[in-house]
Motif scaffolding. Structure first.
Motif, PDB file in Angstrom:
ATOM      1  N   ASP A 103       0.758  -1.337   0.116  1.00  0.00           N
ATOM      2  CA  ASP A 103       0.017  -0.231   0.114  1.00  0.00           C
ATOM      3  C   ASP A 103       0.779   1.200  -0.123  1.00  0.00           C
ATOM      4  O   ASP A 103       0.333   2.096   0.667  1.00  0.00           O
TER       5      ASP A 103
ATOM      6  N   LYS B 263      -0.247  -8.037  -3.011  1.00  0.00           N
ATOM      7  CA  LYS B 263      -1.600  -7.470  -3.050  1.00  0.00           C
ATOM      8  C   LYS B 263      -1.595  -6.065  -3.147  1.00  0.00           C
ATOM      9  O   LYS B 263      -0.944  -5.244  -2.242  1.00  0.00           O
TER      10      LYS B 263
ATOM     11  N   LYS C 170     -12.109  -4.486  -3.334  1.00  0.00           N
ATOM     12  CA  LYS C 170     -13.146  -4.861  -2.322  1.00  0.00           C
ATOM     13  C   LYS C 170     -14.341  -4.346  -3.261  1.00  0.00           C
ATOM     14  O   LYS C 170     -15.189  -3.551  -2.674  1.00  0.00           O
TER      15      LYS C 170
ATOM     16  N   GLU D  98     -15.319 -10.807   6.776  1.00  0.00           N
ATOM     17  CA  GLU D  98     -15.109  -9.866   8.135  1.00  0.00           C
ATOM     18  C   GLU D  98     -13.743  -9.334   7.910  1.00  0.00           C
ATOM     19  O   GLU D  98     -12.912  -9.792   7.581  1.00  0.00           O
ATOM     20  N   MET D  99     -13.938  -7.854   8.317  1.00  0.00           N
ATOM     21  CA  MET D  99     -12.786  -6.952   8.269  1.00  0.00           C
ATOM     22  C   MET D  99     -11.971  -6.997   9.541  1.00  0.00           C
ATOM     23  O   MET D  99     -12.503  -7.582  10.381  1.00  0.00           O
ATOM     24  N   SER D 100     -10.814  -6.643   9.508  1.00  0.00           N
ATOM     25  CA  SER D 100      -9.720  -6.689  10.533  1.00  0.00           C
ATOM     26  C   SER D 100      -9.811  -5.448  11.587  1.00  0.00           C
ATOM     27  O   SER D 100      -9.193  -5.703  12.652  1.00  0.00           O
TER      28      SER D 100
ATOM     29  N   PRO E 240      -5.681 -10.630   6.745  1.00  0.00           N
ATOM     30  CA  PRO E 240      -5.056  -9.330   7.185  1.00  0.00           C
ATOM     31  C   PRO E 240      -5.061  -9.112   8.504  1.00  0.00           C
ATOM     32  O   PRO E 240      -6.026  -9.637   9.073  1.00  0.00           O
TER      33      PRO E 240
ATOM     34  N   GLN F 160      -1.756  -4.114  12.770  1.00  0.00           N
ATOM     35  CA  GLN F 160      -3.095  -3.860  13.350  1.00  0.00           C
ATOM     36  C   GLN F 160      -3.101  -4.865  14.376  1.00  0.00           C
ATOM     37  O   GLN F 160      -4.299  -5.045  15.243  1.00  0.00           O
TER      38      GLN F 160
ATOM     39  N   GLY G 198       1.250  -6.005   5.503  1.00  0.00           N
ATOM     40  CA  GLY G 198       1.448  -4.854   4.886  1.00  0.00           C
ATOM     41  C   GLY G 198       2.482  -3.789   5.426  1.00  0.00           C
ATOM     42  O   GLY G 198       3.885  -3.885   5.495  1.00  0.00           O
ATOM     43  N   ARG G 199       2.199  -2.778   6.276  1.00  0.00           N
ATOM     44  CA  ARG G 199       3.053  -2.053   6.927  1.00  0.00           C
ATOM     45  C   ARG G 199       4.055  -2.495   7.710  1.00  0.00           C
ATOM     46  O   ARG G 199       5.408  -2.079   7.582  1.00  0.00           O
TER      47      ARG G 199
HETATM   48  O1  C5P Z   1      -0.560  -2.491   6.835  1.00  0.00           O
HETATM   49  P1  C5P Z   1      -1.543  -3.661   7.251  1.00  0.00           P
HETATM   50  O2  C5P Z   1      -0.595  -5.110   7.329  1.00  0.00           O
HETATM   51  O3  C5P Z   1      -2.381  -3.533   8.272  1.00  0.00           O
HETATM   52  O4  C5P Z   1      -2.218  -3.792   5.644  1.00  0.00           O
HETATM   53  C1  C5P Z   1      -3.374  -4.890   5.576  1.00  0.00           C
HETATM   54  C2  C5P Z   1      -3.993  -4.888   4.390  1.00  0.00           C
HETATM   55  O5  C5P Z   1      -5.169  -5.653   4.289  1.00  0.00           O
HETATM   56  C3  C5P Z   1      -4.348  -3.420   3.771  1.00  0.00           C
HETATM   57  O6  C5P Z   1      -4.215  -3.442   2.424  1.00  0.00           O
HETATM   58  C4  C5P Z   1      -5.869  -3.384   3.906  1.00  0.00           C
HETATM   59  O7  C5P Z   1      -6.842  -2.758   3.182  1.00  0.00           O
HETATM   60  C5  C5P Z   1      -6.347  -4.928   4.031  1.00  0.00           C
HETATM   61  N1  C5P Z   1      -7.494  -5.288   4.533  1.00  0.00           N
HETATM   62  C6  C5P Z   1      -7.625  -5.550   5.766  1.00  0.00           C
HETATM   63  N2  C5P Z   1      -8.770  -6.113   6.498  1.00  0.00           N
HETATM   64  C7  C5P Z   1      -9.609  -6.623   5.602  1.00  0.00           C
HETATM   65  C8  C5P Z   1      -9.440  -6.803   4.296  1.00  0.00           C
HETATM   66  C9  C5P Z   1      -8.217  -6.048   3.699  1.00  0.00           C
HETATM   67  O8  C5P Z   1      -6.884  -4.953   6.656  1.00  0.00           O
HETATM   68  N3  C5P Z   1     -10.612  -7.379   6.095  1.00  0.00           N
END
Ligand code: C5P
Length: 211
Positions: A9, A31, A60, A113-115, A168, A173, A190-191
Motif C-alpha cells: 500500500d 496484493k 473490495k 469480516e474485516m480486521s 489481513p 493491526q 502490509g506496513r
Molecule cells: O498494513 P496492514 O498490514 O495493516 O495492511 C493490511 C492490508 O489488508 C491493507 O491493504 C488493508 O486494506 C487490507 N485489508 C484489511 N482487512 C480486511 C481486508 C483487507 O486490513 N478485512
C-alpha cells in the motif's frame, strides 16, 4: 500451505518497485489496491507482474453484478491473478465477480469480516458467517477473514471447509503471525514489511511462519 502476501500500500511506482525488489524472494504473492493504483496507475500491475508473483487486486468490489463484472474484466486484463470482492452486496454481485475471475483463469476472494475495530459495528458475527456460507455457494475461491480475531477465523473455517482463508491484520493491526498461521492459507502483511527499516529482513522473518 500458508502463503506470505505483501499488502503493497505504498503510494508511488518507485516505492512499489523498490519494496517489491527487496522482498519478492520471500513472498508468495503481492496484493495491491486503491492506494497504489490511484497513485501509480493500473499499469503498475504489469510492472509488478514482472517479479513473477501472483498479483491480488484488493478493490473490495461492491457494486451491482454488471458493474462488478466490468471491474473484474479490467483487473484480469491488467495482469492480476485474483480479485477481492465484498460479500455484503449479495450472491448475484459476488457470482458475477467469481464468474469473471474464473473466465479469466483467475481467483475471487470474498471479504467475510474485516480486521479493524469498526468492522464489529455492522459486518461481524452472524452476518459474516452468512457471507462466508454464501461465498462457498457462489463458488468463490476463498474468503478474507481477520487475523486480529483468531476465534472468528476458527468459526469461519468451520463454515467454508477447505476453501482458502486469506487474513489481513498481522503486525500493524495487532494480529500475530504465530497465532494465526496454522489456521489460514495466506498471511497478508502490509506496513510491518513495507514500513520496516529493513523490508527484506521483515519479509524474511514473516516468511518463517509459512508452512
Ligand atoms: O498494513 P496492514 O498490514 O495493516 O495492511 C493490511 C492490508 O489488508 C491493507 O491493504 C488493508 O486494506 C487490507 N485489508 C484489511 N482487512 C480486511 C481486508 C483487507 O486490513 N478485512
Amino acid at each position: 500451505m500458508t502463503d506470505l502476501i505483501l499488502a503493497l500500500d505504498v503510494l508511488t511506482r518507485e516505492e512499489a518497485i523498490e519494496i517489491a525488489e527487496k522482498t519478492a524472494p520471500c513472498l508468495d504473492s503481492i496484493k495491491i489496491g486503491y492506494p497504489l493504483v490511484l497513485g501509480a496507475g493500473l499499469s503498475i500491475a504489469g510492472e509488478l507482474a514482472e517479479f513473477g508473483l501472483p498479483l491480488i487486486a484488493d478493490f473490495k468490489v461492491a457494486d451491482i453484478p454488471n458493474t462488478n463484472r466490468l471491474i473484474a474484466e479490467h483487473v484480469f486484463e491488467a495482469g492480476f491473478s485474483a480479485i477481492i470482492t465484498q460479500g455484503f452486496t449479495g450472491s448475484d454481485s459476488v457470482t458475477s465477480c467469481v464468474e469473471a475471475a474464473h473466465d479469466a483463469g483467475g481467483e475471487c476472494y470474498v471479504v467475510a469480516e474485516m480486521s479493524h475495530p469498526g468492522a464489529l459495528e455492522f459486518l461481524s458475527g452472524e452476518n459474516a458467517e452468512k457471507i462466508a456460507g454464501m461465498a462457498v455457494k457462489c463458488n468463490a475461491d476463498g474468503i478474507i477473514a481477520p487475523a486480529t480475531r483468531p476465534d472468528r477465523v476458527r468459526k469461519l473455517r468451520e463454515i467454508i471447509g477447505s476453501k482458502k482463508i486469506l487474513s489481513p491484520g498481522i503486525g500493524a493491526q495487532g494480529g500475530s503471525a504465530k497465532d494465526i498461521a496454522n489456521m489460514i492459507d495466506g498471511m497478508i502483511v502490509g506496513r510491518s514489511i513495507y514500513q520496516a527499516e529493513d523490508p527484506a529482513k521483515a519479509a524474511r522473518e514473516y516468511s518463517e511462519f509459512r508452512r
